[in-house]
Enzyme design. Sequence first.
Site, PDB file in Angstrom:
ATOM      1  N   ASN A   2       0.846  -1.197   0.000  1.00 57.35           N
ATOM      2  CA  ASN A   2       0.000   0.000   0.000  1.00 57.35           C
ATOM      3  C   ASN A   2       0.880   1.246   0.000  1.00 57.35           C
ATOM      4  OD1 ASN A   2      -0.409  -1.493   2.760  1.00 57.35           O
ATOM      5  ND2 ASN A   2      -0.836   0.578   3.378  1.00 57.35           N
ATOM      6  N   ASP A   3       1.009   1.958   1.100  1.00 56.95           N
ATOM      7  CA  ASP A   3       1.682   3.259   1.056  1.00 56.95           C
ATOM      8  C   ASP A   3       3.161   3.200   0.650  1.00 56.95           C
ATOM      9  OD1 ASP A   3      -0.663   3.519   2.482  1.00 56.95           O
ATOM     10  OD2 ASP A   3       0.293   4.156   4.342  1.00 56.95           O
ATOM     11  N   TRP A   5      -3.681  -7.288   2.637  1.00 58.65           N
ATOM     12  CA  TRP A   5      -2.998  -6.492   3.660  1.00 58.65           C
ATOM     13  C   TRP A   5      -2.700  -7.379   4.874  1.00 58.65           C
ATOM     14  CZ3 TRP A   5      -3.765  -4.953   8.703  1.00 58.65           C
ATOM     15  CH2 TRP A   5      -3.082  -3.804   9.128  1.00 58.65           C
ATOM     16  N   PHE A  22       4.305   0.035  10.410  1.00 55.99           N
ATOM     17  CA  PHE A  22       3.425   0.887   9.607  1.00 55.99           C
ATOM     18  C   PHE A  22       4.224   2.012   8.951  1.00 55.99           C
ATOM     19  CE2 PHE A  22      -1.215   0.095  11.172  1.00 55.99           C
ATOM     20  CZ  PHE A  22      -1.088  -1.256  10.882  1.00 55.99           C
ATOM     21  N   ARG A  63       0.157   7.630  14.086  1.00 59.10           N
ATOM     22  CA  ARG A  63       0.923   6.915  13.064  1.00 59.10           C
ATOM     23  C   ARG A  63       1.447   7.832  11.969  1.00 59.10           C
ATOM     24  NH1 ARG A  63      -4.495   5.113  12.454  1.00 59.10           N
ATOM     25  NH2 ARG A  63      -5.359   5.518  10.388  1.00 59.10           N
ATOM     26  N   ASP A  64       2.335   7.242  11.171  1.00 56.50           N
ATOM     27  CA  ASP A  64       2.822   7.827   9.924  1.00 56.50           C
ATOM     28  C   ASP A  64       3.706   9.065  10.127  1.00 56.50           C
ATOM     29  OD1 ASP A  64       1.140   5.819   9.048  1.00 56.50           O
ATOM     30  OD2 ASP A  64      -0.502   7.182   8.571  1.00 56.50           O
ATOM     31  N   GLU A  67      -4.393  10.706   8.546  1.00 51.95           N
ATOM     32  CA  GLU A  67      -3.231   9.824   8.338  1.00 51.95           C
ATOM     33  C   GLU A  67      -2.254  10.273   7.237  1.00 51.95           C
ATOM     34  OE1 GLU A  67      -5.092   5.826   8.029  1.00 51.95           O
ATOM     35  OE2 GLU A  67      -5.477   6.176   5.923  1.00 51.95           O
ATOM     36  N   TRP A  83      -1.223   3.791  -5.714  1.00 50.06           N
ATOM     37  CA  TRP A  83      -2.301   3.773  -6.690  1.00 50.06           C
ATOM     38  C   TRP A  83      -3.040   2.457  -6.512  1.00 50.06           C
ATOM     39  CZ3 TRP A  83      -1.850   3.647 -12.711  1.00 50.06           C
ATOM     40  CH2 TRP A  83      -3.062   4.115 -13.261  1.00 50.06           C
TER      41      TRP A  83
END
Length: 445
Positions: free
Chosen positions: A21-22, A46, A78, A139-140, A196, A267
């Site tokens: 994902n990210d 995931w 994460f 997070r992140d 996020e 994407w």
Amino acid sequence: GLYKEKFRGQFHFSPKRGWTNDPNGLVYYNGEYHLFFQHNPYGRGWGNMSWGHAVSKDLVHWKELDVALHPGPFGPVFSGGAVVDQENTSGLGKPGKPAMVMFFTGARAWSQYLAWSTDGRSFQKLEKAVVPRINKDNRDPKVVWYEPSKQWVMVVYVERAHEQHSMQFLTSPDLKDWTPVSSINGGAGRDGYLFECPEFFQLTVEGSKETKWILTGANSEYAIGNFDGKVFKPETERLNGQRGRDFYAAQTYSNEPKGRRIEIGWWRTHTDREGMNFNQSMSIPLELKLERRTEGLRLIRRPVKELEALRNKTYSYGKMKLKDNSANPLSSLDIELAEIRLEFEPGTAKEVVLNVRGVPVIYNAVKQELTIDGVTASAPLQKGKQKLIIYADRTGLEVFAGDGLLFMPVNINIKPEIRSLSISARGGTASVSDLKVYQLESIWD
Ligand code: FRU
């Protein structure tokens, strides 16, 4: 075979196998662009979140390496960002070898952790969290250098109360010891504005010496404002960074050698089918600029110049008129991977339609709207001359209009057997001033 799968993007990064994902830890270090990514190495869904790893010398061709960060006592790994600690403020570098320092969320207790490398291949982690949980989900982390106060700044998502979003700012002299300094409200619920995956960076307004800071959330909505090293003061309302389908959690490169602001987003593609062992992909790299437009300062997105290296055949069309029932000037084309650059005046036409391998891209000249595969962007195009740039891969289209003001990524599995393009006008006459179709080659060999 590997990289030849039916719906494997041919100029978009995706992992050999497993889920992504990210994008994470985007950083230029030791002559390479690093692309870490949220990764499940063991399945197409995931889970088992780890940082996968790929490198590129040109932002176009990627080589996937071993997984960089595995789950540990802190839980799954994460998202987060990375920097190069040029001055060795952290003491983690070696003489002549500054450390690449990565920040990630240990999802077991929503704390932020530090990992580093001095060769871009092997990674170590600090055992203790550098930022323990502040409130609910945190997070992140994204870290940037703030030159005037010679401090590092971290922006991290913090859920203040159930689905009450905020971005927390912290500062540090050494990347290890962090002090909370301010927080900005990001709205609530699913419509949350700063929710996020924060991204935070400075840009010079094109054609001036003025600089501004931009804060974005995972859905690319953003605010432009000022930052004094502690507090971000937005000067705009929430603005749309993209109006497409499933472009998410974009991040930009730190330490980019040419000083550009380059972004890659997740994407979300439909690649979990037809026997493929991988799932999801990254967008093409985009160059961001801050430009003054009719409606004010806006973030502009354009495909990076490096992608031009993929052009292996050019079909160039001169000026032409398009009207109802005129013959399709592109009828002789037989193409899979394509970049299309089109400039036209709609004139009296009500619609100009470019059909890209079965996917209609419709410009409505009456409403100044762009519709692609049923997704409509009703802003912010102006009347008159239009410029479109379209990248077509097996997994869909990335479309740029309004000279980068409108970015529309649209994911769709394009039917392999449809390899035709067409262009037409409806309800009047449109004038094309330039049309180029480039056949692109695959980045995988
Ligand atoms: C965004 C996100 C992040 C989180 C990661 C987990 O897509 O939910 O907030 O760190 O994915 O994979």
